[in-house]
Scaffold this motif. Structure first.
Motif, PDB file in Angstrom:
ATOM      1  N   PHE A   1       0.808  -1.218   0.000  1.00 31.99           N
ATOM      2  CA  PHE A   1       0.000   0.000   0.000  1.00 31.99           C
ATOM      3  C   PHE A   1       0.841   1.267   0.000  1.00 31.99           C
ATOM      4  O   PHE A   1       0.350   2.343  -0.353  1.00 31.99           O
ATOM      5  N   SER A   2       2.115   1.163   0.377  1.00 30.27           N
ATOM      6  CA  SER A   2       2.975   2.350   0.395  1.00 30.27           C
ATOM      7  C   SER A   2       3.536   2.682  -0.986  1.00 30.27           C
ATOM      8  O   SER A   2       4.081   3.767  -1.194  1.00 30.27           O
ATOM      9  N   ASP A   3       3.410   1.763  -1.936  1.00 27.78           N
ATOM     10  CA  ASP A   3       3.873   1.976  -3.311  1.00 27.78           C
ATOM     11  C   ASP A   3       2.747   2.650  -4.095  1.00 27.78           C
ATOM     12  O   ASP A   3       1.988   2.005  -4.817  1.00 27.78           O
ATOM     13  N   THR A   4       2.635   3.961  -3.952  1.00 24.13           N
ATOM     14  CA  THR A   4       1.502   4.674  -4.547  1.00 24.13           C
ATOM     15  C   THR A   4       1.494   4.572  -6.062  1.00 24.13           C
ATOM     16  O   THR A   4       0.422   4.518  -6.668  1.00 24.13           O
ATOM     17  N   TYR A   5       2.665   4.542  -6.682  1.00 22.21           N
ATOM     18  CA  TYR A   5       2.706   4.447  -8.142  1.00 22.21           C
ATOM     19  C   TYR A   5       2.033   3.158  -8.616  1.00 22.21           C
ATOM     20  O   TYR A   5       1.175   3.173  -9.502  1.00 22.21           O
ATOM     21  N   SER A   6       2.397   2.032  -8.011  1.00 22.05           N
ATOM     22  CA  SER A   6       1.809   0.750  -8.384  1.00 22.05           C
ATOM     23  C   SER A   6       0.323   0.710  -8.054  1.00 22.05           C
ATOM     24  O   SER A   6      -0.496   0.236  -8.849  1.00 22.05           O
ATOM     25  N   VAL A   7      -0.043   1.212  -6.875  1.00 24.13           N
ATOM     26  CA  VAL A   7      -1.438   1.214  -6.447  1.00 24.13           C
ATOM     27  C   VAL A   7      -2.312   1.987  -7.429  1.00 24.13           C
ATOM     28  O   VAL A   7      -3.381   1.517  -7.851  1.00 24.13           O
ATOM     29  N   PHE A   8      -1.865   3.162  -7.837  1.00 24.78           N
ATOM     30  CA  PHE A   8      -2.670   3.975  -8.739  1.00 24.78           C
ATOM     31  C   PHE A   8      -2.644   3.442 -10.170  1.00 24.78           C
ATOM     32  O   PHE A   8      -3.594   3.648 -10.930  1.00 24.78           O
ATOM     33  N   ARG A   9      -1.577   2.758 -10.557  1.00 28.28           N
ATOM     34  CA  ARG A   9      -1.560   2.117 -11.875  1.00 28.28           C
ATOM     35  C   ARG A   9      -2.608   1.004 -11.950  1.00 28.28           C
ATOM     36  O   ARG A   9      -3.259   0.815 -12.979  1.00 28.28           O
ATOM     37  N   VAL A  10      -2.759   0.263 -10.862  1.00 28.57           N
ATOM     38  CA  VAL A  10      -3.799  -0.767 -10.838  1.00 28.57           C
ATOM     39  C   VAL A  10      -5.172  -0.115 -10.913  1.00 28.57           C
ATOM     40  O   VAL A  10      -6.065  -0.592 -11.623  1.00 28.57           O
ATOM     41  N   ARG A  11      -5.337   1.003 -10.219  1.00 27.38           N
ATOM     42  CA  ARG A  11      -6.608   1.742 -10.304  1.00 27.38           C
ATOM     43  C   ARG A  11      -6.861   2.209 -11.737  1.00 27.38           C
ATOM     44  O   ARG A  11      -8.009   2.163 -12.220  1.00 27.38           O
ATOM     45  N   GLU A  12      -5.819   2.630 -12.404  1.00 30.05           N
ATOM     46  CA  GLU A  12      -5.944   3.035 -13.805  1.00 30.05           C
ATOM     47  C   GLU A  12      -6.367   1.847 -14.670  1.00 30.05           C
ATOM     48  O   GLU A  12      -7.156   1.998 -15.616  1.00 30.05           O
TER      49      GLU A  12
ATOM     50  N   ASP B   1     -11.056   8.107  -4.737  1.00 39.07           N
ATOM     51  CA  ASP B   1     -11.133   8.510  -6.140  1.00 39.07           C
ATOM     52  C   ASP B   1     -10.533   9.887  -6.376  1.00 39.07           C
ATOM     53  O   ASP B   1      -9.867  10.124  -7.391  1.00 39.07           O
ATOM     54  N   GLN B   2     -10.770  10.826  -5.459  1.00 42.96           N
ATOM     55  CA  GLN B   2     -10.243  12.176  -5.642  1.00 42.96           C
ATOM     56  C   GLN B   2      -8.715  12.158  -5.659  1.00 42.96           C
ATOM     57  O   GLN B   2      -8.077  12.826  -6.478  1.00 42.96           O
ATOM     58  N   MET B   3      -8.116  11.388  -4.774  1.00 43.94           N
ATOM     59  CA  MET B   3      -6.657  11.286  -4.734  1.00 43.94           C
ATOM     60  C   MET B   3      -6.123  10.644  -6.003  1.00 43.94           C
ATOM     61  O   MET B   3      -5.070  11.031  -6.517  1.00 43.94           O
ATOM     62  N   TYR B   4      -6.866   9.648  -6.513  1.00 44.74           N
ATOM     63  CA  TYR B   4      -6.466   9.007  -7.770  1.00 44.74           C
ATOM     64  C   TYR B   4      -6.511  10.000  -8.918  1.00 44.74           C
ATOM     65  O   TYR B   4      -5.560  10.087  -9.713  1.00 44.74           O
ATOM     66  N   HIS B   5      -7.588  10.769  -9.027  1.00 47.15           N
ATOM     67  CA  HIS B   5      -7.701  11.730 -10.126  1.00 47.15           C
ATOM     68  C   HIS B   5      -6.666  12.842  -9.997  1.00 47.15           C
ATOM     69  O   HIS B   5      -6.145  13.323 -11.018  1.00 47.15           O
TER      70      HIS B   5
ATOM     71  N   GLN C   1      -3.834  13.687 -12.823  1.00 45.17           N
ATOM     72  CA  GLN C   1      -3.610  15.038 -13.336  1.00 45.17           C
ATOM     73  C   GLN C   1      -2.158  15.441 -13.163  1.00 45.17           C
ATOM     74  O   GLN C   1      -1.535  16.018 -14.065  1.00 45.17           O
ATOM     75  N   SER C   2      -1.594  15.117 -12.005  1.00 41.65           N
ATOM     76  CA  SER C   2      -0.198  15.432 -11.746  1.00 41.65           C
ATOM     77  C   SER C   2       0.723  14.690 -12.709  1.00 41.65           C
ATOM     78  O   SER C   2       1.678  15.257 -13.248  1.00 41.65           O
ATOM     79  N   SER C   3       0.419  13.400 -12.954  1.00 40.79           N
ATOM     80  CA  SER C   3       1.216  12.614 -13.891  1.00 40.79           C
ATOM     81  C   SER C   3       1.118  13.163 -15.298  1.00 40.79           C
ATOM     82  O   SER C   3       2.105  13.230 -16.038  1.00 40.79           O
ATOM     83  N   SER C   4      -0.084  13.589 -15.692  1.00 39.06           N
ATOM     84  CA  SER C   4      -0.295  14.164 -17.018  1.00 39.06           C
ATOM     85  C   SER C   4       0.497  15.459 -17.175  1.00 39.06           C
ATOM     86  O   SER C   4       1.104  15.714 -18.209  1.00 39.06           O
TER      87      SER C   4
END
Length: 226
Positions: free
Chosen positions: A161-172, A208-212, A216-219
């Protein structure tokens, strides 16, 4: 709790598509969960079981059991919880989706093969498993938690859960499968530690808000916007 842990898995050597045709969450009557794991997931997670012993986590959790979301967000408590997760090797967590009964079988049929074949979470995401609840009327466990009869829960697991990049990629990856259009409530991410500690109310680490915001930050970084 014993009834709640009854799960249906693919048979040895069974292909993902065959499994989702054979077992539909909405029609399952002998188990409370239908579950799949990423092929090779156990080895990648360190061998053996994907998740630690619940009793071992609780035994180490002095002062952390049964806290609310507000309490878990306090810096000192959050730091203690993170330390406990590392000590107990309880770093896994899951995206939680609430799905209407009318579309749950279609949602699961899209998700399960992607998880089993290691195709969920592009460009650095890592999903180790997923499970889908069966009809809430099957077991007293679900009734106790107030699960509506026309709603199912899907959990999509990552190892850290501390690997935010991986966590949000799965959400993507869930977005790319179209699952975010099928849910009947916000999608949120809950560390398994919070589940083991029986945290009170809806507790999450990411929503969801944190994911979006992350997207946006990644974009912006990719486009050179500062």
């Amino acid at each position: 709790w014993l009834v709640a842990m009854v799960r249906v898995f693919p048979a040895s050597g069974e292909e993902a598509r065959a499994f989702v045709r054979r077992v539909r969450p909405s029609a399952e009557r002998d188990a409370s969960w239908v579950q799949v794991e990423c092929r090779g997931g156990k080895e990648e997670a360190g061998g053996g079981e994907l998740w630690p012993c619940r009793a071992d986590v609780i035994a180490r959790a002095a002062g952390l059991h049964g806290l609310t979301m507000r309490e878990l967000l306090q810096p000192c408590v959050r730091e203690r919880a993170a330390a406990l997760a590392r000590e107990a090797s309880c770093m896994s967590g899951k995206w939680m989706l609430k799905v209407p009964s009318t579309v749950v079988d279609n949602a699961w049929a899209a998700l399960a093969p992607a998880v089993m074949d290691g195709k969920l979470g592009p460009l650095g995401g890592h999903c180790i498993a997923a499970k889908c609840s069966t009809p809430p009327t099957n077991h007293e466990f679900f009734e106790a938690y107030g699960e509506p009869e026309d709603q199912f829960t899907i959990c999509v697991y990552t190892p850290d859960f501390s690997d935010t990049y991986s966590v949000f990629r799965v959400r993507e990856g869930l977005d790319q499968l179209g699952l975010s259009r099928l849910v009947c409530a916000d999608i949120y991410y809950k560390p398994d530690l919070y589940t083991y500690l029986e945290a009170k109310g809806t507790t999450f680490l990411y929503n969801d808000q944190m994911y979006h915001d992350w997207r946006q930050s990644s974009s912006n970084r990719c486009s050179g916007v500062m």
